[in-house]
Design a protein around this motif. Structure first.
Motif, PDB file in Angstrom:
ATOM      1  N   UNK A  51      29.672  60.249  22.042  1.00  0.00           N
ATOM      2  CA  UNK A  51      30.216  60.373  23.391  1.00  0.00           C
ATOM      3  C   UNK A  51      29.942  59.090  24.173  1.00  0.00           C
ATOM      4  N   UNK A  52      30.478  59.035  25.376  1.00  0.00           N
ATOM      5  CA  UNK A  52      30.291  57.860  26.231  1.00  0.00           C
ATOM      6  C   UNK A  52      29.147  58.040  27.217  1.00  0.00           C
ATOM      7  N   UNK A  53      28.228  58.903  26.902  1.00  0.00           N
ATOM      8  CA  UNK A  53      27.102  59.174  27.789  1.00  0.00           C
ATOM      9  C   UNK A  53      26.295  57.891  28.033  1.00  0.00           C
ATOM     10  N   UNK A  54      26.135  57.542  29.296  1.00  0.00           N
ATOM     11  CA  UNK A  54      25.336  56.383  29.736  1.00  0.00           C
ATOM     12  C   UNK A  54      25.863  55.040  29.220  1.00  0.00           C
ATOM     13  N   UNK A  55      27.140  54.972  28.870  1.00  0.00           N
ATOM     14  CA  UNK A  55      27.766  53.708  28.476  1.00  0.00           C
ATOM     15  C   UNK A  55      28.685  53.302  29.616  1.00  0.00           C
ATOM     16  N   UNK A  56      28.542  52.107  30.168  1.00  0.00           N
ATOM     17  CA  UNK A  56      29.395  51.680  31.283  1.00  0.00           C
ATOM     18  C   UNK A  56      30.870  51.727  30.900  1.00  0.00           C
ATOM     19  N   UNK A  57      31.751  52.104  31.845  1.00  0.00           N
ATOM     20  CA  UNK A  57      33.192  52.234  31.542  1.00  0.00           C
ATOM     21  C   UNK A  57      33.815  50.982  30.936  1.00  0.00           C
ATOM     22  N   UNK A  58      33.372  49.809  31.354  1.00  0.00           N
ATOM     23  CA  UNK A  58      33.970  48.580  30.826  1.00  0.00           C
ATOM     24  C   UNK A  58      33.510  48.250  29.409  1.00  0.00           C
ATOM     25  N   UNK A  59      32.529  48.992  28.884  1.00  0.00           N
ATOM     26  CA  UNK A  59      32.001  48.728  27.546  1.00  0.00           C
ATOM     27  C   UNK A  59      32.320  49.837  26.551  1.00  0.00           C
ATOM     28  N   UNK A  60      33.138  50.818  26.925  1.00  0.00           N
ATOM     29  CA  UNK A  60      33.367  52.006  26.101  1.00  0.00           C
ATOM     30  C   UNK A  60      34.267  51.774  24.899  1.00  0.00           C
ATOM     31  N   UNK A  61      35.099  50.795  24.917  1.00  0.00           N
ATOM     32  CA  UNK A  61      35.941  50.491  23.766  1.00  0.00           C
ATOM     33  C   UNK A  61      37.170  51.376  23.661  1.00  0.00           C
ATOM     34  N   UNK A  62      38.026  51.121  22.638  1.00  0.00           N
ATOM     35  CA  UNK A  62      39.308  51.816  22.521  1.00  0.00           C
ATOM     36  C   UNK A  62      39.216  53.221  21.917  1.00  0.00           C
ATOM     37  N   UNK A  63      38.157  53.538  21.194  1.00  0.00           N
ATOM     38  CA  UNK A  63      38.050  54.828  20.532  1.00  0.00           C
ATOM     39  C   UNK A  63      37.799  55.942  21.564  1.00  0.00           C
ATOM     40  N   UNK A  64      38.646  56.997  21.581  1.00  0.00           N
ATOM     41  CA  UNK A  64      38.460  58.072  22.562  1.00  0.00           C
ATOM     42  C   UNK A  64      37.211  58.913  22.247  1.00  0.00           C
ATOM     43  N   UNK A  65      36.378  59.099  23.250  1.00  0.00           N
ATOM     44  CA  UNK A  65      35.154  59.897  23.122  1.00  0.00           C
ATOM     45  C   UNK A  65      34.970  60.706  24.399  1.00  0.00           C
ATOM     46  N   UNK A  66      34.285  61.865  24.317  1.00  0.00           N
ATOM     47  CA  UNK A  66      34.009  62.634  25.541  1.00  0.00           C
ATOM     48  C   UNK A  66      33.162  61.817  26.518  1.00  0.00           C
TER      49      UNK A  66
END
Length: 74
Positions: A51-66
């Protein structure tokens, strides 16, 4: 019998001197405390994260995650 007293005294003195040596936590370096995972790798670039928990929006990458953090109780 005097040698026993001297031996006990010498052992006690050695223990007392050994216990008085430098101990305790290392001096603070000013860096924030980080977990082992934080020190060893960048969470944003981890391909195994679920998931994207505690990952900044600009660093989340192209792969879709909750986006939610299930362990935060929200």
């Amino acid at each position: 019998m005097a040698w026993i007293r001297r031996s006990v005294l010498a052992a006690g003195l050695a223990l007392a001197l050994g216990a008085a040596g430098p101990q305790g936590a290392p001096a603070p370096t000013g860096d924030p405390v980080r977990t082992g995972k934080e020190r060893l790798g960048d969470k944003a670039s981890d391909e195994q994260r679920v998931d994207n928990c505690k990952v900044p929006p600009d660093r989340r990458g192209p792969k879709p995650r909750p986006n939610g953090c299930p362990h935060d109780g929200k």
